[in-house]
Design an enzyme around this catalytic site. Sequence first.
Site, PDB file in Angstrom:
ATOM      1  N   ASP A  60       0.679  -1.431  -0.263  1.00 60.73           N
ATOM      2  CA  ASP A  60      -0.449   0.085   0.252  1.00 60.73           C
ATOM      3  C   ASP A  60       1.004   1.591   0.059  1.00 60.73           C
ATOM      4  OD1 ASP A  60       0.295   0.178   2.986  1.00 60.73           O
ATOM      5  OD2 ASP A  60      -0.329  -1.487   3.152  1.00 60.73           O
TER       6      ASP A  60
ATOM      7  N   ASN B 254      -7.514  -2.707  13.739  1.00 60.81           N
ATOM      8  CA  ASN B 254      -8.908  -3.402  13.306  1.00 60.81           C
ATOM      9  C   ASN B 254      -8.928  -4.406  12.298  1.00 60.81           C
ATOM     10  OD1 ASN B 254      -7.697  -1.960  10.922  1.00 60.81           O
ATOM     11  ND2 ASN B 254      -9.316  -1.165  10.741  1.00 60.81           N
TER      12      ASN B 254
ATOM     13  N   HIS C 231      -7.412  -4.715   9.696  1.00 57.82           N
ATOM     14  CA  HIS C 231      -6.854  -4.694   8.162  1.00 57.82           C
ATOM     15  C   HIS C 231      -5.713  -5.406   8.319  1.00 57.82           C
ATOM     16  CE1 HIS C 231      -5.149  -0.602   9.071  1.00 57.82           C
ATOM     17  NE2 HIS C 231      -3.592  -1.188   8.658  1.00 57.82           N
TER      18      HIS C 231
ATOM     19  N   GLU D 229      -8.933  -2.729   5.057  1.00 57.12           N
ATOM     20  CA  GLU D 229     -10.535  -1.995   5.700  1.00 57.12           C
ATOM     21  C   GLU D 229     -11.242  -3.364   5.793  1.00 57.12           C
ATOM     22  OE1 GLU D 229      -8.566  -0.714   8.031  1.00 57.12           O
ATOM     23  OE2 GLU D 229      -8.837   1.710   8.079  1.00 57.12           O
TER      24      GLU D 229
HETATM   25  C1  GLP Z   1      -0.119   0.041   8.164  1.00 57.73           C
HETATM   26  C2  GLP Z   1      -0.535  -0.861   6.940  1.00 57.73           C
HETATM   27  C3  GLP Z   1      -0.155  -1.764   7.071  1.00 57.73           C
HETATM   28  C4  GLP Z   1       0.802  -2.239   8.567  1.00 57.73           C
HETATM   29  C5  GLP Z   1       0.273  -1.412   9.711  1.00 57.73           C
HETATM   30  C6  GLP Z   1       0.227  -2.204  11.076  1.00 57.73           C
HETATM   31  O1  GLP Z   1      -1.494  -0.151   8.269  1.00 57.73           O
HETATM   32  N1  GLP Z   1      -0.844  -0.113   6.054  1.00 57.73           N
HETATM   33  O2  GLP Z   1       0.852  -2.431   6.433  1.00 57.73           O
HETATM   34  O3  GLP Z   1       0.380  -3.769   9.066  1.00 57.73           O
HETATM   35  O4  GLP Z   1       0.055  -0.276   9.205  1.00 57.73           O
HETATM   36  O5  GLP Z   1       1.523  -1.960  11.393  1.00 57.73           O
HETATM   37  P1  GLP Z   1       2.311  -1.167  12.650  1.00 57.73           P
HETATM   38  O6  GLP Z   1       3.724  -3.063  12.178  1.00 57.73           O
HETATM   39  O7  GLP Z   1       3.301  -0.334  12.708  1.00 57.73           O
HETATM   40  O8  GLP Z   1       1.760  -1.417  13.804  1.00 57.73           O
END
Ligand code: GLP
Length: 259
Positions: free
Chosen positions: A68, A137, A139, A144
């Site tokens: 993303d 959440n 995702h 989402e």
């Molecule tokens: C964002 C990214 C995801 C990632 C998530 C969790 O939402 N788009 O790809 O998995 O964050 O990130 P973190 O590991 O910093 O909690």
Amino acid sequence: MSLVVCPDANMAAMYLADLIEKELLAKPSLVLGLATGRTPALAYDELVRRYHTNQRLTFRFCTTFNTDEFVGMGPRDPRSARFFMNTHLFKLVDMSLEQTHVPRGDAHDLEQECKAYEAFIKANGGLDLVVLGLGHNGHIGFNEPGSTVKSRTRQVEFTASTIAALSDGERFRSVDETPTQALTMGLATILEAKHILLIATGIGKRQALHRIFDGRPGPAVPASLLRSHPRFTVVVDQDAASGLKDSESGTTYVARDAF
Ligand code: GLP
């Protein structure tokens, strides 16, 4: 599905790096899906360390596709996924940036950008391995709640809880500064990968992790939809896994002895 419970977040990152390293050594031309975030970053740090210590490990022949990018953000913006990947992995190993792909959140025509990204993944034969983090959440990428198993690379709107999580001060200082949209690889594209790796660590991910295994998989918890995949490996630490029953999660391997 296999669930690997590691003693702590560092061990989980090491375990994830092990799995990626093994697949890269077995197939140097790996097509790799990658996520940003604090959790996968620890594994990328470990991969960079191994690159310097294991002469056989090379990234020269692999191709990467990130899951993303924030809409409106160019690659030079330090908060973009592209910048994150360049500085955490791509520029620290023997990769040329041409092998790496992140959707352009600043593209003039976002719909066309998504179509081209999807087509390019297909032209490369699809993903061999995809590395995912877990949103609070449920995702994955930025799929989402409400995302379906048929979804492809597209423009999405963040939920209020994702905006709140992103504006925690680390990447975005306030809700006003936080983007409200992203381009994300879809669940269909992720589910077509040969192997899916999901990493979740820390007490803050406990609820989201539990929701993957609670009840029937469904779009309300996008990560739960991965349970149908024949090679789905979930790597967690004890904090995230606390209270999870074997019966809820299927196969549980406690990796404590592996270290
Ligand atoms: C964002 C990214 C995801 C990632 C998530 C969790 O939402 N788009 O790809 O998995 O964050 O990130 P973190 O590991 O910093 O909690």
